[in-house]
Design a protein around this motif. Structure first.
Motif, PDB file in Angstrom:
ATOM      1  N   ALA A   1       0.848  -1.188   0.000  1.00  0.00           N
ATOM      2  CA  ALA A   1       0.000   0.000   0.000  1.00  0.00           C
ATOM      3  C   ALA A   1       0.885   1.239   0.000  1.00  0.00           C
ATOM      4  O   ALA A   1       2.072   1.171   0.343  1.00  0.00           O
ATOM      5  CB  ALA A   1      -0.931   0.015   1.211  1.00  0.00           C
TER       6      ALA A   1
ATOM      7  N   GLN B   1      -4.647   5.012   2.687  1.00  0.00           N
ATOM      8  CA  GLN B   1      -3.763   4.116   1.960  1.00  0.00           C
ATOM      9  C   GLN B   1      -4.457   3.550   0.710  1.00  0.00           C
ATOM     10  O   GLN B   1      -5.622   3.178   0.747  1.00  0.00           O
ATOM     11  CB  GLN B   1      -3.313   2.980   2.862  1.00  0.00           C
ATOM     12  CG  GLN B   1      -2.419   3.470   3.999  1.00  0.00           C
ATOM     13  CD  GLN B   1      -1.991   2.374   4.944  1.00  0.00           C
ATOM     14  OE1 GLN B   1      -1.931   1.197   4.564  1.00  0.00           O
ATOM     15  NE2 GLN B   1      -1.703   2.730   6.173  1.00  0.00           N
ATOM     16  N   HIS B   2      -3.678   3.471  -0.372  1.00  0.00           N
ATOM     17  CA  HIS B   2      -4.095   2.803  -1.602  1.00  0.00           C
ATOM     18  C   HIS B   2      -3.402   1.456  -1.640  1.00  0.00           C
ATOM     19  O   HIS B   2      -2.178   1.389  -1.465  1.00  0.00           O
ATOM     20  CB  HIS B   2      -3.687   3.611  -2.833  1.00  0.00           C
ATOM     21  CG  HIS B   2      -4.457   4.871  -2.998  1.00  0.00           C
ATOM     22  ND1 HIS B   2      -5.369   5.064  -4.014  1.00  0.00           N
ATOM     23  CD2 HIS B   2      -4.462   6.011  -2.283  1.00  0.00           C
ATOM     24  CE1 HIS B   2      -5.897   6.273  -3.909  1.00  0.00           C
ATOM     25  NE2 HIS B   2      -5.359   6.872  -2.874  1.00  0.00           N
ATOM     26  N   PHE B   3      -4.170   0.391  -1.902  1.00  0.00           N
ATOM     27  CA  PHE B   3      -3.626  -0.958  -1.885  1.00  0.00           C
ATOM     28  C   PHE B   3      -3.475  -1.521  -3.296  1.00  0.00           C
ATOM     29  O   PHE B   3      -4.282  -1.237  -4.194  1.00  0.00           O
ATOM     30  CB  PHE B   3      -4.550  -1.896  -1.104  1.00  0.00           C
ATOM     31  CG  PHE B   3      -4.477  -1.724   0.382  1.00  0.00           C
ATOM     32  CD1 PHE B   3      -5.144  -0.699   1.017  1.00  0.00           C
ATOM     33  CD2 PHE B   3      -3.725  -2.604   1.152  1.00  0.00           C
ATOM     34  CE1 PHE B   3      -5.072  -0.540   2.395  1.00  0.00           C
ATOM     35  CE2 PHE B   3      -3.649  -2.458   2.528  1.00  0.00           C
ATOM     36  CZ  PHE B   3      -4.319  -1.414   3.154  1.00  0.00           C
TER      37      PHE B   3
ATOM     38  N   TYR C   1     -12.976  -0.137   4.182  1.00  0.00           N
ATOM     39  CA  TYR C   1     -12.400  -0.706   2.966  1.00  0.00           C
ATOM     40  C   TYR C   1     -13.235  -1.916   2.557  1.00  0.00           C
ATOM     41  O   TYR C   1     -13.772  -2.630   3.406  1.00  0.00           O
ATOM     42  CB  TYR C   1     -10.963  -1.170   3.203  1.00  0.00           C
ATOM     43  CG  TYR C   1      -9.933  -0.060   3.235  1.00  0.00           C
ATOM     44  CD1 TYR C   1      -9.628   0.599   4.424  1.00  0.00           C
ATOM     45  CD2 TYR C   1      -9.241   0.304   2.084  1.00  0.00           C
ATOM     46  CE1 TYR C   1      -8.672   1.612   4.452  1.00  0.00           C
ATOM     47  CE2 TYR C   1      -8.282   1.315   2.101  1.00  0.00           C
ATOM     48  CZ  TYR C   1      -8.004   1.961   3.294  1.00  0.00           C
ATOM     49  OH  TYR C   1      -7.052   2.957   3.319  1.00  0.00           O
TER      50      TYR C   1
END
Lengths: 116, 114
Positions: free
Chosen positions: A92, A105-107, B36
């Motif tokens: 991430a 966060q970008h995963f 998420y």
């Protein structure tokens, strides 16, 4: 389309092998993360890099060795892994905003690792 | 220390019905809250976030969540679900000066049936 790219998508290795997982992002983020995720469980943080320096190591065994060669790349070097290390490994990234805050966060889609 | 509790491990629901996925957190400092979603064989995708300001947060795919400080909750809602919403949902918390660490709940598996 994911903005964090992980390779390979799948990896099968023996306990004596040495391999590396790679992660790349081009969003200009200065924080990058490695997570381990077992089936039906949440991701577990392993390492955090901030401005290419290791800032958090969550007591991960030394058979996992992270490396951040530049601000866009993050590697995880694997050696002498155990069967219990089989899992999905997620990378991430996020931006550092200062005053101890970060953007969400970008995963990536992860590397599914199987240890024989 | 921070922690997150997702009260339901599995939520089965029929298509077009409303759904609520529950999340409670504990923290001694100001928090940032996230939901998420993880579809099979994929990574995590950010649905929505609460950083500050309005307590009602709207996200992608028609989801919304409400931050309730007095009840330390951040429940996720959708008025009408689709088959494609079937996935694992994770609530997460972070705080300032935590080095970017996210603390995840155990996850809720949403299963939408026709």
């Amino acid at each position: 389309d994911t903005e964090v790219t992980q390779t390979p998508k799948h990896l099968v290795m023996g306990m004596t092998n040495k391999k590396s997982l790679k992660c790349e992002q081009h969003m200009g983020h200065r924080a990058m993360y490695w997570y381990k995720q077992k089936a039906k469980k949440p991701p577990e943080l392993m390492f955090v890099y901030s401005y290419e320096k290791l800032s958090i190591n969550e007591s991960v065994p030394s058979r996992f060795s992270p490396e951040c060669p530049n601000s866009s790349l993050l590697n995880l070097h694997l050696h002498a892994l155990q069967p219990e290390d089989s899992a999905l490994y997620l990378c991430a990234s996020s931006q550092v905003l200062g005053q101890g805050t970060f953007t969400p966060q970008h995963f990536g889609d992860g590397t599914r690792l199987s240890i024989l | 220390a921070q922690s997150v509790t997702q009260l339901d491990s599995q939520v089965p629901v029929f298509e077009e019905a409303p759904v609520e996925l529950r999340c409670n957190y504990s923290s001694s400092v100001s928090v940032y809250l996230f939901w998420y979603v993880q579809y099979p064989n994929q990574g995590l995708q950010l649905l929505l976030k609460y950083l500050s300001g309005s307590t009602l947060v709207k996200g992608i795919n028609g989801f919304e969540a409400e931050f309730n400080k007095s009840q330390t909750s951040f429940h996720l809602r959708k008025p009408s679900v689709h088959i494609s919403d079937t996935a694992e949902y994770f609530c997460a918390v972070s705080g300032s000066n935590q080095g970017g660490k996210l603390i995840f709940g155990q996850g809720t598996e949403l299963s939408v049936k026709p």
